[in-house]
Write a protein that holds these residues in place. Sequence first.
Motif, mmCIF file in Angstrom:
data_model
loop_
_atom_site.group_PDB
_atom_site.id
_atom_site.type_symbol
_atom_site.label_atom_id
_atom_site.label_comp_id
_atom_site.label_asym_id
_atom_site.label_seq_id
_atom_site.Cartn_x
_atom_site.Cartn_y
_atom_site.Cartn_z
ATOM 1 N N ALA A 30 52.041 46.459 43.631
ATOM 2 C CA ALA A 30 52.771 47.155 44.693
ATOM 3 C C ALA A 30 53.459 46.170 45.626
ATOM 4 N N LEU A 31 52.800 45.068 45.932
ATOM 5 C CA LEU A 31 53.391 44.046 46.793
ATOM 6 C C LEU A 31 54.611 43.415 46.122
ATOM 7 N N ARG A 32 54.479 43.109 44.841
ATOM 8 C CA ARG A 32 55.614 42.519 44.115
ATOM 9 C C ARG A 32 56.790 43.487 44.062
ATOM 10 N N ASP A 33 56.489 44.774 43.872
ATOM 11 C CA ASP A 33 57.557 45.774 43.837
ATOM 12 C C ASP A 33 58.319 45.817 45.157
ATOM 13 N N GLN A 34 57.659 45.412 46.245
ATOM 14 C CA GLN A 34 58.297 45.409 47.554
ATOM 15 C C GLN A 34 58.819 44.021 47.941
ATOM 16 N N GLY A 35 58.864 43.105 46.953
ATOM 17 C CA GLY A 35 59.506 41.827 47.176
ATOM 18 C C GLY A 35 58.603 40.660 47.513
ATOM 19 N N ALA A 36 57.293 40.866 47.520
ATOM 20 C CA ALA A 36 56.365 39.789 47.866
ATOM 21 C C ALA A 36 56.110 38.878 46.664
ATOM 22 N N GLU A 37 55.691 37.650 46.949
ATOM 23 C CA GLU A 37 55.245 36.700 45.936
ATOM 24 C C GLU A 37 53.720 36.662 45.967
ATOM 25 N N VAL A 38 53.079 36.866 44.824
ATOM 26 C CA VAL A 38 51.621 36.990 44.758
ATOM 27 C C VAL A 38 51.044 35.956 43.806
ATOM 28 N N VAL A 39 49.963 35.320 44.225
ATOM 29 C CA VAL A 39 49.230 34.381 43.376
ATOM 30 C C VAL A 39 47.752 34.745 43.417
ATOM 31 N N PHE A 40 47.103 34.792 42.269
ATOM 32 C CA PHE A 40 45.666 35.045 42.183
ATOM 33 C C PHE A 40 44.909 33.725 42.081
ATOM 34 N N VAL A 41 43.766 33.663 42.728
ATOM 35 C CA VAL A 41 42.794 32.594 42.528
ATOM 36 C C VAL A 41 41.536 33.257 41.986
ATOM 37 N N THR A 42 41.109 32.873 40.787
ATOM 38 C CA THR A 42 39.991 33.564 40.151
ATOM 39 C C THR A 42 39.223 32.607 39.243
ATOM 40 N N ARG A 43 37.953 32.888 39.031
ATOM 41 C CA ARG A 43 37.107 32.042 38.182
ATOM 42 C C ARG A 43 37.020 32.601 36.761
ATOM 43 N N ARG A 44 36.870 31.684 35.836
ATOM 44 C CA ARG A 44 36.792 32.064 34.420
ATOM 45 C C ARG A 44 35.342 32.374 34.041
ATOM 46 N N HIS A 45 34.799 33.439 34.625
ATOM 47 C CA HIS A 45 33.445 33.860 34.278
ATOM 48 C C HIS A 45 33.438 34.536 32.902
ATOM 49 N N LYS A 46 32.295 34.539 32.274
ATOM 50 C CA LYS A 46 32.162 35.231 30.989
ATOM 51 C C LYS A 46 32.480 36.707 31.179
ATOM 52 N N GLY A 47 33.361 37.235 30.331
ATOM 53 C CA GLY A 47 33.763 38.637 30.445
ATOM 54 C C GLY A 47 34.898 38.862 31.423
ATOM 55 N N HIS A 48 35.601 37.795 31.826
ATOM 56 C CA HIS A 48 36.694 37.924 32.793
ATOM 57 C C HIS A 48 37.860 38.724 32.203
ATOM 58 N N VAL A 49 38.746 39.186 33.097
ATOM 59 C CA VAL A 49 39.940 39.925 32.664
ATOM 60 C C VAL A 49 41.211 39.233 33.188
ATOM 61 N N ILE A 50 41.211 37.909 33.125
ATOM 62 C CA ILE A 50 42.371 37.146 33.595
ATOM 63 C C ILE A 50 43.632 37.544 32.834
ATOM 64 N N SER A 51 43.483 37.901 31.565
ATOM 65 C CA SER A 51 44.653 38.294 30.770
ATOM 66 C C SER A 51 45.354 39.519 31.345
ATOM 67 N N ALA A 52 44.612 40.365 32.064
ATOM 68 C CA ALA A 52 45.238 41.529 32.702
ATOM 69 C C ALA A 52 46.202 41.081 33.798
ATOM 70 N N LEU A 53 45.874 39.971 34.455
ATOM 71 C CA LEU A 53 46.735 39.454 35.525
ATOM 72 C C LEU A 53 47.976 38.783 34.943
ATOM 73 N N THR A 54 47.770 37.895 33.982
ATOM 74 C CA THR A 54 48.905 37.204 33.378
ATOM 75 C C THR A 54 49.773 38.173 32.577
ATOM 76 N N GLY A 55 49.122 39.184 31.993
ATOM 77 C CA GLY A 55 49.867 40.167 31.224
ATOM 78 C C GLY A 55 50.820 40.983 32.070
#
Length: 375
Positions: A30-55
Amino acid sequence: MATGRIVIRADSGLDIGTGHVMRCLTLADALRDQGAEVVFVTRRHKGHVISALTGRGHRVVILPGNTGVSYGAHPAPPAHAGWLGAAWSEDAAATRRVLDAEGADWLVMDHYALDREWQQAALTAGTRLLVVDDLADRPHMADILLDQNAGRQAADYNGLVPDDCDRLIGPTHALLRAEFAQSRSEALARRDSLSRPERLLVTLGGIDKTNVAATVLEALAASPVAAGFEITVIMGGSAPWLEEVQSRAACMPMPTEVAIDVANMAQHMTRADLCIGAAGSTAWERCTLGLPTLQVVLADNQMAAASYMDKHGLALALPFPDAPDFASAVSKGLEHLSQRDTYRTMAHRAAALTDGEGTGRLAHQLIDREPLHAH
C-alpha cells in the motif's frame, strides 16, 4: 514534502509464523502504491517467507537466522526474546545501518522480541517509529502504535508508550490487502442469500507447525454434519506437514482439496460458506467478508481476541486441538452455524467489526506526516 522512505523490521519462521511479515507486506504494498520507497530488514530463520517479499518486488536486507548468540544483557528481556535468534544490540545496530543508508522517515517494527531498548539503539534522529503489536507486554518509544485485536483497549498501553503516541486500536485498523475490501459486497450478498452452507474453508496459518490441519480433517471425516461439505484446505509451501495433509485430503470421504500459497485468499473466503480458521490475523480478513468461523487458538497471544470474539458472537471458539472433545466440538459447531438465523447473525456481527480499509488509512497517515528531516 511528504514522507516516503520506510524501513520495515519483521521476521518469519517456524516458531514465529508468517503473520508478522505478511501483514507488513500488505502495508508495504500500500505504501509503494502511494509512492513510498520500502525496504525490509528480516532474518533468514528456518521456515522464512522472504521469497514473498522479493516476489512482490520489495528490496530486502537479509540478516542471518539463528546465530547461536544469546539475546544479551537487557534490563527486562521481552517474553519472546528467544524468537530473535541473535543479540538484540547487534540486531539494532544492523537495522540502524539500514535506516542511515536509506535516510528513512519511518521505521515499522513488528516483532515480539524487540522493545524500547532496541528502538533507542536502532532509531536515527530523523526517523519516526510505527510499532505493530498484539501483546501490550513491553514498552515502546512509538509515534504510532497499532494493535488490531478485538477486545484490546487503548488503556492497555498506558505506561508502555509515550503520552503523545497515536494509538490505533482494534480490527478497524487491521492490515488487510485491498482485495478483501473489494470483495466485501459480493461476500456479504452471498451470506444473505445462502440457504445452507456447503463449502468449508480450513485455514490454519502459513506454517501450522503442530499439524492442526490433520486433526481438523480427522474430525471432519468422522462428522456426519460435514458429510455434505466440499472442503478446501489452505496451506503454505513451507508448512512441515504439507505432504501428510495432502495424503489425508486424498482419503477424505467428502471432496477435499489442498491449495498451496494462494494469491487469491479473498476469493477463497468469498466463495466459502463456513471456515475453520486460526485466531490470528486472518480473523480480520474473515470478518471483513462476514465469513462465519469456528476458530482455533494456535498461540497464547491469540487467546484474548478469540475469547472476545466468541463471547460477542463474532466467531465460535473451538477447544484446543489436543482436547479430547475437539472432534465433537467441530461437529457441533458446524451444526450450530448451519442454522440459517445463527449463520446470518454471525455473518453480520463479524462484518460490522471492520471494513477492511485499515491498510490504506494507515499508509496515508505515514506518507502524509511531515518528515523530521529534509532529503
